[in-house]
Design a protein around this motif. Sequence first.
Motif, PDB file in Angstrom:
ATOM      1  N   ASP A  64       8.157  12.175   0.225  1.00  0.00           N
ATOM      2  CA  ASP A  64       6.789  12.309  -0.269  1.00  0.00           C
ATOM      3  C   ASP A  64       6.494  11.294  -1.359  1.00  0.00           C
ATOM      4  N   THR A  67       5.936   7.863   0.348  1.00  0.00           N
ATOM      5  CA  THR A  67       4.694   7.757   1.119  1.00  0.00           C
ATOM      6  C   THR A  67       3.468   7.848   0.226  1.00  0.00           C
ATOM      7  N   THR A  68       3.502   8.661  -0.828  1.00  0.00           N
ATOM      8  CA  THR A  68       2.334   8.759  -1.699  1.00  0.00           C
ATOM      9  C   THR A  68       2.126   7.467  -2.480  1.00  0.00           C
ATOM     10  N   LYS A  70       2.815   4.434  -1.382  1.00  0.00           N
ATOM     11  CA  LYS A  70       2.217   3.487  -0.436  1.00  0.00           C
ATOM     12  C   LYS A  70       0.768   3.856  -0.169  1.00  0.00           C
ATOM     13  N   ASN A  71       0.496   5.151  -0.019  1.00  0.00           N
ATOM     14  CA  ASN A  71      -0.874   5.582   0.257  1.00  0.00           C
ATOM     15  C   ASN A  71      -1.786   5.305  -0.926  1.00  0.00           C
ATOM     16  N   ARG A  72      -1.294   5.508  -2.138  1.00  0.00           N
ATOM     17  CA  ARG A  72      -2.104   5.220  -3.324  1.00  0.00           C
ATOM     18  C   ARG A  72      -2.481   3.750  -3.371  1.00  0.00           C
ATOM     19  N   LYS A  74      -2.655   1.626  -0.824  1.00  0.00           N
ATOM     20  CA  LYS A  74      -3.588   1.320   0.266  1.00  0.00           C
ATOM     21  C   LYS A  74      -4.984   1.837  -0.054  1.00  0.00           C
ATOM     22  N   ILE A  75      -5.065   3.054  -0.586  1.00  0.00           N
ATOM     23  CA  ILE A  75      -6.375   3.623  -0.916  1.00  0.00           C
ATOM     24  C   ILE A  75      -7.034   2.813  -2.027  1.00  0.00           C
TER      25      ILE A  75
END
Length: 140
Positions: A64, A67-68, A70-72, A74-75
Motif C-alpha cells: 500500500d 502504490t499510494t 505512485k498514485n499521489r 500521478k494524481i
Amino acid sequence: MKEENIKNLITKYKLGSSSLKEEALLFDNVDDSETAIKAVATFVKKNKKVAPDNFNNDLWKSFDKKTTQKNRFKIGLISAAASILLISTLYINTISDNGLSYGEKEALLNEAKNMFTKQEVQPISVLIESDLIIVYTKIE
C-alpha cells in the motif's frame, strides 16, 4: 495409527488427491517400508518454514505504501497539467476575443435585413456569431 489408514493416505498422496492435513498426518506416521515417502517426509520436516505472525498484514502495508506514493505522484502530475491547460485555455480565449463591437453588430444586422426585399422571403430572426450571420426565414 492403523496400517490400513496409512495405506489409504499413501495411495491418495501418490494420486495427488490428499489434503495438506492428510499429508502432514502421513509424514508424521510413515514407516520405513515406504522409503520414497520417508525421504520426502524427512525433507519436509527439515525444510519446513513457519511464516511470522501478521506476515500478510505487513506485506499488504508495504504494498500500500508503494502504490499510494505512485498514485499521489500521478494524481499531482495530472492535476498540475489540468490546471495549466485550463489557465492557458482561459488566457487564449481572452486574448483572441475578436468579438465585434455593438456598432459593428448593428451594421451587420441592418445589412442582413436589407438583403431581403419586402416581396421576397422575410427573415424571422437574424443571429450574429462573430463572423457568421445566420438568418432564419419563413416562406409564405
